[in-house]
Design a protein around this motif. Structure first.
Motif, PDB file in Angstrom:
ATOM      1  N   ILE A 168      -1.021   0.985  -9.096  1.00 56.47           N
ATOM      2  CA  ILE A 168      -2.165   0.884  -8.186  1.00 56.47           C
ATOM      3  C   ILE A 168      -3.360   1.685  -8.700  1.00 56.47           C
ATOM      4  N   TYR A 169      -3.134   2.806  -9.362  1.00 56.01           N
ATOM      5  CA  TYR A 169      -4.246   3.635  -9.829  1.00 56.01           C
ATOM      6  C   TYR A 169      -4.998   2.970 -10.980  1.00 56.01           C
TER       7      TYR A 169
ATOM      8  N   ALA B  42       4.361  -0.314  -8.967  1.00 52.79           N
ATOM      9  CA  ALA B  42       3.038  -0.935  -8.939  1.00 52.79           C
ATOM     10  C   ALA B  42       2.005   0.038  -9.493  1.00 52.79           C
TER      11      ALA B  42
ATOM     12  N   VAL C 100       0.857  -1.175   0.000  1.00 51.62           N
ATOM     13  CA  VAL C 100       0.000   0.000   0.000  1.00 51.62           C
ATOM     14  C   VAL C 100       0.900   1.233   0.000  1.00 51.62           C
TER      15      VAL C 100
END
Length: 92
Positions: free
Chosen positions: A68-69, A66, A23
């Motif tokens: 992530i969006y 990563a 995260v």
């Protein structure tokens, strides 16, 4: 002792690990290889963490980004399409 003291530096954003998921966290992280020492500096909010690790031999370095969006957008699209399919059902 080696005479060529090259400094390799990598900067980026830190992350927190929750289970098997990374995260993203606010802040910056800097990792430097100075001679036979790996120096890491992480700044998040009010905290600053310095780490020094003595290393013998570096065979390879791997960096990872990563998206992530993109996954968040895809999940939102699936959620809204499911709501649209539910609103057109005869249950309502």
């Amino acid at each position: 002792m080696r005479t060529n003291q090259q400094v390799v530096e990598i900067t980026g954003a830190p992350a927190q690990v929750w289970g098997n998921i990374l995260v993203p966290a606010r802040g910056t992280i800097i990792v430097k290889v100075t001679g036979d020492t790996l120096v890491g500096t992480a700044k998040t909010g009010l905290e600053k963490r310095d780490t020094w690790i003595r290393i013998q031999n570096i065979d390879s370095v791997e960096t990872l980004e990563a998206p992530i969006y993109a996954l968040l957008g895809f999940g939102g699209f699936l959620a809204f399409s499911a709501l649209g399919a539910f609103s057109n059902s005869s249950v309502l």
